[in-house]
Design an enzyme around this catalytic site. Sequence first.
Site, PDB file in Angstrom:
ATOM      1  N   HIS B 227       0.893  -1.221   0.023  1.00  0.00           N
ATOM      2  CA  HIS B 227       0.038   0.001  -0.089  1.00  0.00           C
ATOM      3  C   HIS B 227       0.859   1.278  -0.033  1.00  0.00           C
ATOM      4  O   HIS B 227       0.769   2.186  -1.005  1.00  0.00           O
ATOM      5  CB  HIS B 227      -1.028   0.031   1.223  1.00  0.00           C
ATOM      6  CG  HIS B 227      -2.016   1.257   1.022  1.00  0.00           C
ATOM      7  ND1 HIS B 227      -2.809   1.323  -0.304  1.00  0.00           N
ATOM      8  CD2 HIS B 227      -2.120   2.472   1.621  1.00  0.00           C
ATOM      9  CE1 HIS B 227      -3.834   2.318   0.073  1.00  0.00           C
ATOM     10  NE2 HIS B 227      -2.934   3.081   0.974  1.00  0.00           N
ATOM     11  N   TYR B 231       1.757   5.379  -2.344  1.00  0.00           N
ATOM     12  CA  TYR B 231       1.947   6.624  -1.635  1.00  0.00           C
ATOM     13  C   TYR B 231       3.089   7.019  -2.231  1.00  0.00           C
ATOM     14  O   TYR B 231       3.413   8.169  -2.559  1.00  0.00           O
ATOM     15  CB  TYR B 231       1.568   6.464  -0.309  1.00  0.00           C
ATOM     16  CG  TYR B 231       0.368   6.572   0.114  1.00  0.00           C
ATOM     17  CD1 TYR B 231      -0.108   5.494   0.821  1.00  0.00           C
ATOM     18  CD2 TYR B 231      -0.521   7.496  -0.137  1.00  0.00           C
ATOM     19  CE1 TYR B 231      -1.496   5.144   1.091  1.00  0.00           C
ATOM     20  CE2 TYR B 231      -1.874   7.133   0.462  1.00  0.00           C
ATOM     21  CZ  TYR B 231      -2.329   6.128   0.785  1.00  0.00           C
ATOM     22  OH  TYR B 231      -3.706   5.972   1.181  1.00  0.00           O
ATOM     23  N   HIS B 378      -9.987   0.840 -10.822  1.00  0.00           N
ATOM     24  CA  HIS B 378      -9.448   1.719  -9.791  1.00  0.00           C
ATOM     25  C   HIS B 378      -8.004   2.129 -10.119  1.00  0.00           C
ATOM     26  O   HIS B 378      -7.837   3.505 -10.227  1.00  0.00           O
ATOM     27  CB  HIS B 378      -9.721   1.194  -8.281  1.00  0.00           C
ATOM     28  CG  HIS B 378      -8.952   1.823  -7.574  1.00  0.00           C
ATOM     29  ND1 HIS B 378      -9.270   2.970  -6.933  1.00  0.00           N
ATOM     30  CD2 HIS B 378      -7.812   1.502  -6.794  1.00  0.00           C
ATOM     31  CE1 HIS B 378      -8.552   3.515  -5.792  1.00  0.00           C
ATOM     32  NE2 HIS B 378      -7.482   2.404  -5.918  1.00  0.00           N
ATOM     33  N   PHE B 379      -7.284   1.450 -10.026  1.00  0.00           N
ATOM     34  CA  PHE B 379      -5.833   2.056 -10.205  1.00  0.00           C
ATOM     35  C   PHE B 379      -5.466   2.651 -11.249  1.00  0.00           C
ATOM     36  O   PHE B 379      -4.144   3.120 -11.287  1.00  0.00           O
ATOM     37  CB  PHE B 379      -4.712   1.034  -9.366  1.00  0.00           C
ATOM     38  CG  PHE B 379      -4.569  -0.241 -10.345  1.00  0.00           C
ATOM     39  CD1 PHE B 379      -4.679  -1.508  -9.697  1.00  0.00           C
ATOM     40  CD2 PHE B 379      -3.927  -0.178 -11.381  1.00  0.00           C
ATOM     41  CE1 PHE B 379      -4.445  -2.910 -10.424  1.00  0.00           C
ATOM     42  CE2 PHE B 379      -3.592  -1.512 -12.242  1.00  0.00           C
ATOM     43  CZ  PHE B 379      -3.847  -2.735 -11.659  1.00  0.00           C
ATOM     44  N   HIS B 380      -5.880   2.521 -12.341  1.00  0.00           N
ATOM     45  CA  HIS B 380      -5.928   3.059 -13.533  1.00  0.00           C
ATOM     46  C   HIS B 380      -6.184   4.554 -13.469  1.00  0.00           C
ATOM     47  O   HIS B 380      -5.884   5.341 -14.143  1.00  0.00           O
ATOM     48  CB  HIS B 380      -6.378   2.603 -14.876  1.00  0.00           C
ATOM     49  CG  HIS B 380      -5.486   1.234 -15.525  1.00  0.00           C
ATOM     50  ND1 HIS B 380      -5.342   0.084 -14.842  1.00  0.00           N
ATOM     51  CD2 HIS B 380      -4.597   1.226 -16.390  1.00  0.00           C
ATOM     52  CE1 HIS B 380      -4.640  -0.505 -15.565  1.00  0.00           C
ATOM     53  NE2 HIS B 380      -3.983   0.020 -16.509  1.00  0.00           N
ATOM     54  N   ARG B 441     -10.016  -9.985 -12.472  1.00  0.00           N
ATOM     55  CA  ARG B 441      -8.658  -9.313 -13.025  1.00  0.00           C
ATOM     56  C   ARG B 441      -7.828 -10.241 -13.330  1.00  0.00           C
ATOM     57  O   ARG B 441      -7.620 -11.400 -13.123  1.00  0.00           O
ATOM     58  CB  ARG B 441      -8.198  -8.396 -12.112  1.00  0.00           C
ATOM     59  CG  ARG B 441      -7.533  -8.937 -10.844  1.00  0.00           C
ATOM     60  CD  ARG B 441      -7.014  -7.975  -9.491  1.00  0.00           C
ATOM     61  NE  ARG B 441      -5.793  -7.158 -10.165  1.00  0.00           N
ATOM     62  CZ  ARG B 441      -4.957  -6.734  -9.147  1.00  0.00           C
ATOM     63  NH1 ARG B 441      -5.124  -6.886  -7.904  1.00  0.00           N
ATOM     64  NH2 ARG B 441      -3.985  -5.988  -9.772  1.00  0.00           N
ATOM     65  N   ARG B 442      -6.780  -9.574 -14.237  1.00  0.00           N
ATOM     66  CA  ARG B 442      -5.383 -10.321 -14.458  1.00  0.00           C
ATOM     67  C   ARG B 442      -5.863 -11.827 -15.204  1.00  0.00           C
ATOM     68  O   ARG B 442      -5.184 -12.778 -14.991  1.00  0.00           O
ATOM     69  CB  ARG B 442      -4.466 -10.707 -13.023  1.00  0.00           C
ATOM     70  CG  ARG B 442      -4.191  -9.639 -12.472  1.00  0.00           C
ATOM     71  CD  ARG B 442      -3.279 -10.061 -11.190  1.00  0.00           C
ATOM     72  NE  ARG B 442      -2.586  -8.966 -10.933  1.00  0.00           N
ATOM     73  CZ  ARG B 442      -1.617  -9.230  -9.609  1.00  0.00           C
ATOM     74  NH1 ARG B 442      -1.715 -10.051  -8.819  1.00  0.00           N
ATOM     75  NH2 ARG B 442      -0.768  -8.234  -9.557  1.00  0.00           N
TER      76      ARG B 442
END
Lengths: 51, 554, 163
Positions: B227, B231, B378-380, B441-442
């Site tokens: 995580h 950041y 989300h993370f894109h 995913r993946r």
Amino acid sequence: MSNEQRPENENEQFEHPKGTAIIMAIFLLLIIILWGSVYLIMLSRGVTFYG
Amino acid sequence: MSANTYQLTAKEKRFIGWHFIFAVAALAIGSLFGPFQAMEHAGWNFYDKFLNHFFHSYYEGLTLHGVLNALIWTTFFITGFLTFTMIYGLKRPLRYPKLNALGWWMMVVGLVTAAVPILRNQASVLYTFYPPMKAHPAFYIGVTLVVVGSWIEGYGFYLTYYQWRKENPNTRTPLISFMALITMVMWQIATLGAAAELLVDLIPWSLGLRAGLDPQLDRTYFWWTGHPLVYFWLLPAYMSWYAFLPRQAGGKLFSDSLARFSFWLFLLLSVPVGFHHQYVDPGVPEGWKMVHSLLTYSVFFPSMITAFTVVASLENAGRNRGGKGLLGWLAKLPWNDPSVLAQLLAGILFFFGGIGGLVNASYNINLVTHNTAWVPGHFHLTVGTGVTLTFMGILYWMVPYLTKRPLWCKKCAVVQVWLWFIGMIIFSNAMHVVGLLGAPRRTPLGAAPYIPEEWAGHLLRVGIGGVILLFAVYLFVAVMIGSVLTKKKLSEEPEPPVADSLLDPQTTPRWLDRWVPWLVGAAILLIIAYGPQLVYQISTAQFTSPPFDQIFGG
Amino acid sequence: MANQRESMHIDPYERTWILVSILMLIVFFGAITVAGLSFGVRVPDPVARVNPNKLEESITFAEPGLKEVAPKRYEAYIVAQTWTFNPAEITVPAGSIVKFYVTSRDVQHGFKLQNTNVNMQIVPGQVSSLMVKFDEPGEYDFICTEYCGIAHATMYGKVIVTP
């Protein structure tokens, strides 16, 4: 949200960011709607623990 | 005008520039595979027909996409950008340039060491490399070298800052250097987990020195790092939004103290949250998952401060440019400046990425989204756009500054940013929706036997978004190459747009500039959040899982 | 240095924003706690440890399959392995409650029962367990959601719920 103009004691060369407050209110609404919708999807998919 | 006109030496500029060259090269290669995965979802599978001469499988491509974009593009860009902000902020050269150069060369050697097995399909384990899947030892050694190399560059920053502090005992640390230091300190605390996993478990195990591993323990090690890794990507983008964008937009930073305070909160709260990636793991008790969910909610708070402070700074800028009324200032912002445009659009999509993050952090809601296509959706938005598009925006002023050459084809840059924004909306929304419908995913969904009819439309949009993003990334690479090779010269060196603060930073509370209390706080929080479970998981570990490396196909 | 008073200079609007967002987060956290503790939407909790290399010696996973423990109450023991679930198909009558116990014989897998909240990481050496109540007859696919090698996309099974 306090919207009347409160006197500022410091040398406030910049009045309160009203526009930002509006945008943040919209953002808050979006969070509640979108988070809430996925929360409801979770509830609709049933319980995973029966005593 | 800020009086900060420190001149970097040509050597320093070249050192920083090489970071960006490797970063953009990694992005250029890594971003070839993202669209091919997206197109595979839409049924246009180039892996079987066209790519299989070079790449052995969808998963080799996925590993390249993950490692090159999420690890190499980010780490190389960030270490380069932090080197710049340390030198330019403190207005002094690095204390030991050779030390930073050592760190740099270690990262380069690590990159090559890891790239070779990936390209030979001996490391198709993705960038999370979950054991007991086993990659070639060179992959793990390479990744370790990149991480340790970035640490060494960090030590160079600390020694430079230590020297600066001795010479300026009671001056507030310049904001951009302060933020660079916090980012690096947080990164070094963060990578302890992955370092433990790599050095104690994965490298000896993949070399055959250890027979078995405990995969649950290794997941805990990895997600200690997993995580705060995000950041490490995010804070440099926040640095640009807080400390550069206001000036670029024509205004000042709304609150220097809250900017510093939010970075301290990230140092405290970004690491003791890892179990929110393990909500559905069998080996972590429910109670500890709830504790980390609460801590993850608290790390949402500095981002809420950042949202308000950055938008308020932009409002200040818009009003300075004659914006009237509640929202009239929005139109007055310099939307035609590619560097500002990239960061504004990045911020808009990052708002939605943040909401998705709050959903993922919400304990049992994760039952809906875990390991579904919602997660890459989300993370894109977060690392894929909030961070990557902001980094592109930074390069749009940094490259002219480093090369003293004008940006090649400013219009192409503006088009590129809009293409990225539109392509990402299509791609990311489709992934969110099809993920909620249950798509994993993946997974090359073209080959999956469980695809219901209702996913088809969304999977098509995934492919369309991927195609648009393919054009956007290569237009960006073209602008970068053009800007470096152009013959035209700028008359004088452009000045890095470091923003001033509305209020004098010297009036920022002193406790926002003292390191020890915050570091002690971070350590205590880590001991509370991870101590008991680490002791338990290590003491009860069963090292029974042998390596599996015959499962990656041809 | 200037003896200006040191202060955070937090604008009243930003202070309001901070308080409102904290309040929202508290409400959200309350909602997920209620969903978990009182409604019973729970996440997996540690169940048992097994030796992934010797599953045939474990009492529960020696013969994976469905066991009826009470009228319309079942326990399903499933072993995940590259690239099949064993058993890959179970059949129960509508209205039954099934408690899944899933483990892996080799690498990590995933176990997601579509359109339900059963979504678990499957880790060799551990047993993942959640329950589900099948009210509606029909077929429910369960798919592997964790990359586990070249044929990961073909790994799935199904629960057939008879009326």
